[in-house]
Design an enzyme around this catalytic site. Structure first.
Site, PDB file in Angstrom:
ATOM      1  N   ASN A  87       0.833  -1.216   0.000  1.00  0.00           N
ATOM      2  CA  ASN A  87       0.000   0.000   0.000  1.00  0.00           C
ATOM      3  C   ASN A  87       0.868   1.266   0.000  1.00  0.00           C
ATOM      4  OD1 ASN A  87       1.060   0.024   2.544  1.00  0.00           O
ATOM      5  ND2 ASN A  87      -0.878  -0.150   3.636  1.00  0.00           N
TER       6      ASN A  87
ATOM      7  N   HIS B 151       3.506   1.843   1.993  1.00  0.00           N
ATOM      8  CA  HIS B 151       4.102   2.258   3.270  1.00  0.00           C
ATOM      9  C   HIS B 151       5.621   2.111   3.257  1.00  0.00           C
ATOM     10  CE1 HIS B 151       3.462  -1.982   5.215  1.00  0.00           C
ATOM     11  NE2 HIS B 151       4.746  -1.833   4.983  1.00  0.00           N
TER      12      HIS B 151
HETATM   13  C1  GLP Z   1       6.833  -4.536   6.293  1.00  0.00           C
HETATM   14  C2  GLP Z   1       7.876  -3.666   7.008  1.00  0.00           C
HETATM   15  C3  GLP Z   1       8.520  -2.712   6.056  1.00  0.00           C
HETATM   16  C4  GLP Z   1       8.880  -3.489   4.807  1.00  0.00           C
HETATM   17  C5  GLP Z   1       7.618  -3.830   4.069  1.00  0.00           C
HETATM   18  C6  GLP Z   1       7.838  -4.693   2.848  1.00  0.00           C
HETATM   19  O1  GLP Z   1       5.557  -4.351   6.766  1.00  0.00           O
HETATM   20  N1  GLP Z   1       7.404  -2.919   8.107  1.00  0.00           N
HETATM   21  O2  GLP Z   1       9.639  -2.109   6.668  1.00  0.00           O
HETATM   22  O3  GLP Z   1       9.679  -2.693   3.988  1.00  0.00           O
HETATM   23  O4  GLP Z   1       6.646  -4.370   4.910  1.00  0.00           O
HETATM   24  O5  GLP Z   1       8.148  -6.004   3.196  1.00  0.00           O
HETATM   25  P1  GLP Z   1       8.756  -7.038   2.204  1.00  0.00           P
HETATM   26  O6  GLP Z   1      10.127  -6.594   1.907  1.00  0.00           O
HETATM   27  O7  GLP Z   1       8.719  -8.357   2.928  1.00  0.00           O
HETATM   28  O8  GLP Z   1       7.899  -7.051   0.993  1.00  0.00           O
END
Ligand code: GLP
Length: 241
Positions: free
Chosen positions: A136, A138
């Protein structure tokens, strides 16, 4: 924003680790801002290889992690504390006291969050901040909202994030619904920011971050304003650019 399109996650890890290795060679006491999740894992493996080959040492490096689940014990297999030790810290010569992962169980969260920001400032500020991106948009756990956040704070996770991260937990009840995260302003203070996005589930978030308006509805879009931001994408994540 510098957009670097790579063929796959291995090429991204190669390039991102080179940037971090070069920083540590130039500044052995570099301050690194670190991220968890799948995105940085291959980069951490490359950093471990470089350390094992004697190319770099982490003995004077300090690290500050972006986020941690709230009210999850440090010892839990899914805590970001555990993640960082298993994926990086246990395999390099960094001093435990130089590693900082936000405490998910602070006695006074507001006070603790202010102290976390202060400890980053006191260390001299982050030289390179590594980021992933949520589906989303973030960054850290700064979820889409109607305003950009400032310093480290306690946040409620959105249903989209709970669904994405829930696969790591045995049940929905075990998955924390809150977290402690660096705020957007803390992230923007880093001298250099490197964001890694791979896979088709990130394509829309990547499009909004790069081509959309700078808006808290896609927190990562704020990186358009950062003077030294590098966005590394694989082919699937770059599909909508
Ligand atoms: C999580 C973490 C983030 C991370 C994101 C993506 O919720 N809080 O810091 O960058 O989601 O995660 P991933 O790299 O496993 O796709």
């Amino acid at each position: 924003m510098n957009i670097i399109k790579c063929s796959d996650a291995d090429e991204i890890a190669q390039k991102v680790s080179e940037m971090i290795i070069n920083k540590i060679k130039e500044k052995p006491n570099a301050i690194l801002g670190l991220a968890t999740g799948a995105s940085p894992v291959k980069t951490y493996k490359k950093l471990i290889e470089a350390y094992k080959k004697g190319e770099i040492s982490f003995k004077d490096v300090k690290t500050f992690n972006l986020d941690e689940y709230y009210h999850l014990p440090k010892s839990n297999k899914n805590s970001y504390y555990t993640f960082m030790h298993e994926n990086l810290f246990n395999s390099i010569d960094i001093k435990e006291e130089n590693t900082h992962v936000p405490d998910g169980n602070p006695a006074d969260a507001d006070y603790y969050c202010k102290e976390y920001d202060k400890s980053i400032d006191d260390a001299g500020g982050i030289d390179i901040q590594l980021l992933g991106i949520g589906r989303n948009g973030h960054i850290g756990f700064n979820e889409p909202s109607d305003h950009f956040t400032s310093g480290t704070y306690k946040v409620s996770l959105t249903p989209s994030t709970i669904e994405a991260n829930r696969i790591y937990f045995d049940s929905e009840e075990e998955m924390p619904k809150e977290a402690i995260t660096m705020g957007v302003e803390s992230i923007l203070k880093a001298k250099t920011v490197i964001l890694i996005a791979t896979g088709k589930f990130k394509a829309e978030a990547v499009r909004d971050m790069v081509k959309g308006a700078v808006s808290p509805s896609c927190p990562a879009s704020v990186l358009q304003k950062h003077p030294d931001a590098y966005i590394f994408v694989d082919e699937e994540a770059a599909a909508l650019l």
